[in-house]
Design a protein around this motif. Structure first.
Motif, mmCIF file in Angstrom:
data_model
loop_
_atom_site.group_PDB
_atom_site.id
_atom_site.type_symbol
_atom_site.label_atom_id
_atom_site.label_comp_id
_atom_site.label_asym_id
_atom_site.label_seq_id
_atom_site.Cartn_x
_atom_site.Cartn_y
_atom_site.Cartn_z
ATOM 1 N N MET A 269 0.861 -1.118 0.036
ATOM 2 C CA MET A 269 0.080 -0.068 0.065
ATOM 3 C C MET A 269 0.979 1.297 -0.034
ATOM 4 O O MET A 269 0.232 2.350 -0.159
ATOM 5 C CB MET A 269 -0.900 -0.017 1.218
ATOM 6 N N ARG A 270 1.957 1.160 0.218
ATOM 7 C CA ARG A 270 3.025 2.599 0.207
ATOM 8 C C ARG A 270 2.553 3.374 -1.278
ATOM 9 O O ARG A 270 2.249 4.564 -1.044
ATOM 10 C CB ARG A 270 4.312 2.259 0.477
ATOM 11 N N VAL A 296 -5.025 -8.841 6.926
ATOM 12 C CA VAL A 296 -6.152 -8.410 6.104
ATOM 13 C C VAL A 296 -7.117 -7.156 6.777
ATOM 14 O O VAL A 296 -7.138 -6.120 6.010
ATOM 15 C CB VAL A 296 -7.251 -9.555 5.896
ATOM 16 N N ALA A 297 -6.920 -7.204 7.988
ATOM 17 C CA ALA A 297 -7.568 -6.060 8.799
ATOM 18 C C ALA A 297 -6.640 -4.842 8.524
ATOM 19 O O ALA A 297 -7.284 -3.491 8.106
ATOM 20 C CB ALA A 297 -7.754 -6.511 10.197
ATOM 21 N N LEU A 302 -6.344 0.532 5.055
ATOM 22 C CA LEU A 302 -5.749 1.369 4.279
ATOM 23 C C LEU A 302 -6.403 1.354 3.078
ATOM 24 O O LEU A 302 -5.753 1.981 2.009
ATOM 25 C CB LEU A 302 -4.426 0.985 3.892
ATOM 26 N N GLY A 303 -7.458 0.782 2.570
ATOM 27 C CA GLY A 303 -8.423 0.859 1.391
ATOM 28 C C GLY A 303 -8.373 -0.230 0.649
ATOM 29 O O GLY A 303 -8.463 -0.092 -0.568
ATOM 30 N N CYS A 304 -7.508 -1.427 1.020
ATOM 31 C CA CYS A 304 -7.056 -2.752 -0.013
ATOM 32 C C CYS A 304 -8.130 -3.450 -0.240
ATOM 33 O O CYS A 304 -9.007 -3.724 0.762
ATOM 34 C CB CYS A 304 -5.867 -3.330 0.605
ATOM 35 N N LEU A 332 -1.359 -3.241 -9.915
ATOM 36 C CA LEU A 332 -1.133 -1.705 -9.884
ATOM 37 C C LEU A 332 -2.385 -0.762 -9.559
ATOM 38 O O LEU A 332 -2.576 0.060 -9.897
ATOM 39 C CB LEU A 332 -0.732 -1.379 -11.371
ATOM 40 N N ASP A 333 -2.809 -1.730 -8.423
ATOM 41 C CA ASP A 333 -3.961 -0.993 -7.625
ATOM 42 C C ASP A 333 -4.096 -1.385 -6.190
ATOM 43 O O ASP A 333 -3.447 -2.408 -5.861
ATOM 44 C CB ASP A 333 -5.102 -1.387 -8.634
ATOM 45 N N ALA A 334 -5.192 -1.033 -5.609
ATOM 46 C CA ALA A 334 -5.181 -1.451 -4.008
ATOM 47 C C ALA A 334 -5.897 -2.799 -4.150
ATOM 48 O O ALA A 334 -6.869 -2.806 -3.550
ATOM 49 C CB ALA A 334 -5.941 -0.254 -3.292
ATOM 50 N N VAL A 335 -5.519 -3.673 -4.715
ATOM 51 C CA VAL A 335 -6.053 -5.040 -4.855
ATOM 52 C C VAL A 335 -4.904 -6.072 -4.593
ATOM 53 O O VAL A 335 -3.687 -6.057 -5.066
ATOM 54 C CB VAL A 335 -6.522 -5.204 -6.115
ATOM 55 N N LEU A 336 -5.152 -7.168 -3.527
ATOM 56 C CA LEU A 336 -4.169 -8.127 -3.316
ATOM 57 C C LEU A 336 -4.746 -9.425 -3.556
ATOM 58 O O LEU A 336 -5.646 -9.508 -2.928
ATOM 59 C CB LEU A 336 -3.817 -7.723 -2.165
#
Length: 435
Positions: A269-270, A296-297, A302-304, A332-336
């Motif tokens: 997330m940085r 996960v929490a 952080l919006g992921c 390349l986004d807030a997805v993991l």
């Protein structure tokens, strides 16, 4: 100065040869000028090249307002999603980082004329292998305007001329940054043709550079998959390319839980839009039930968002299910992407199946597990107990980077000064003749 004035200043001061008429005429003039500049750079002293870098850094700071106004024009025209807007965005801190990077490059040792090896033959011939510039570098990049400054700085220090072709998204910003680089060259008495920029983002310039065998010595693409694949498919010039940054972080059963949480949050997330961002989290089965919920929490706060395999969803049923393609996706986004694996060998197998040989990390207090993980990968960068976002030329002490190479050529990982040099052999004799 208003935004229109900043743009006008940048456009008028591109230093580009030719016009943006779609004819490809730019490279016909820029290429020979760059070749002539390489001969000057190769004979220049390191003090002169360093002076140009420091003057360019000063010009970036002096013209900060104009560069930011030019960047505002690019941002106003952009329709990119948030992660890509972040790549495009300049601010005072990022401008200072660019200027500081040029000064860091100037402070590094001269990469040229280094003796790489020396030996004497039985017949008395004395041989030396000495570092030299590659020549003319063609740099094709997309939305990140700082790439122009990094590439120009590294090429200048290593005695290479560079031809820059930026993308349409960052054209105003790139022009303003290029103007500062030219100012540095002028101040140091070096040819401005050492750093040239295409007059526009017309794709004809890409095609011309890819076909310019004999004019361009090395092409370096920096952008998305489609750009890199096109360059690799069409180039008639050697290419130093990187694949996707499909990076993994593996949390081993012997990981320090607090360290693991801290590293994973930073690695993902940085900055989610950079190639060193972790895209897949692998968690060792023995600690998954206790550690995965807290990780996960942390990330969710952080919006992921997530894409999880069945074993991860057995622990956290609310996680969205991963599809077959998700573990092959550079978000390349807030997805993991998240998977639970059975030990180090299973993690290695997952990375071998889905990874891109960019950067992969293990978090563990077990040195043997770390050695197995690091020795079992063919990635350009392997890490132990550190965020994958440290895969960066500046963080490696290179001052900057011109790209991250995942190929199997001499350059792997962040490409800095040393990787932009080749070598020649010097042979000295005392009248020997070959029988």
């Amino acid at each position: 100065m208003d935004a229109g004035g900043a743009a006008g200043m940048a456009v008028a001061d591109t230093g580009a040869t030719g016009v943006g008429d779609g004819s490809g005429a730019w490279l016909a003039a820029a290429g020979p000028a760059a070749r002539a500049a390489t001969r000057v750079l190769a004979r220049s002293g390191v003090d002169q090249r360093d002076a140009a870098l420091r003057a360019a850094a000063a010009a970036l700071r002096e013209k900060a307002a104009a560069v930011l106004e030019a960047n505002a024009l690019d941002l106003a025209a952009s329709t990119a999603r948030a992660a890509f807007r972040d790549r495009l965005t300049l601010n005072e801190a990022r401008l200072e980082s660019m200027a500081g990077g040029l000064e860091q490059i100037a402070a590094l040792p001269d990469p040229l004329n280094r003796e790489l090896a020396a030996w004497t033959r039985p017949n008395g011939l004395r041989l030396r292998r000495v570092s030299t510039p590659v020549g003319v570098i063609g740099m094709i990049y997309e939305s990140r305007p700082n790439v122009g400054a990094d590439a120009a700085g590294l090429c200048l220090k290593s005695g290479n001329a560079v031809l820059l072709r930026g993308g349409s998204d960052s054209l105003h910003s790139a022009r303003a940054i290029h103007a500062a680089m030219r100012e540095g060259l002028r101040a140091a008495g070096l040819p401005e043709a050492a750093v040239q920029m295409a007059p526009d983002a017309d794709r004809v310039h890409v095609a011309a550079m890819l076909a310019a065998n004999g004019t361009v010595d090395l092409i370096i693409p920096r952008g998305g998959r489609s750009l890199v694949e096109r360059v690799q498919r069409e180039a008639r010039v050697p290419v130093l390319a990187h694949a996707e940054g499909l990076c993994h972080t593996f949390v081993h059963r012997a990981a320090n839980p607090e360290m693991a949480r801290r590293i994973v949050c930073n690695a993902k997330m940085r900055r989610v839009g950079i190639c060193g961002s972790t895209e897949t989290l692998l968690v060792d089965a023995p600690v998954a039930a206790t550690l995965l919920p807290s990780i996960v929490a942390d990330l969710r706060a952080l919006g992921c968002d997530f894409r999880a395999d069945e074993r991860a969803r057995a622990i956290l049923p609310e996680l969205p299910a991963a599809t077959a393609a998700d573990f092959d996706t550079e978000w390349l986004d807030a997805v993991l992407s998240v998977a639970v694996v059975d030990g180090t060998e299973a993690a290695l197998a997952h990375i071998a199946r889905h990874g891109s040989a960019h950067t992969d990390c293990i978090v563990t207090e077990d040195a043997d597990a770390a050695a197995t993980f690091m020795g079992g990968l063919d990635s350009a960068v392997v890490m132990w107990n550190a965020s994958t976002q440290f895969c960066d030329g500046g963080e490696f002490g290179f001052g900057a980077e011109i790209g991250i190479s995942t190929g199997r050529m001499h350059a792997r990982g962040p490409v800095g000064l040393e990787q932009l040099c080749c070598f020649r052999y010097e042979v000295r004799g005392d009248g020997q003749v070959r029988l």
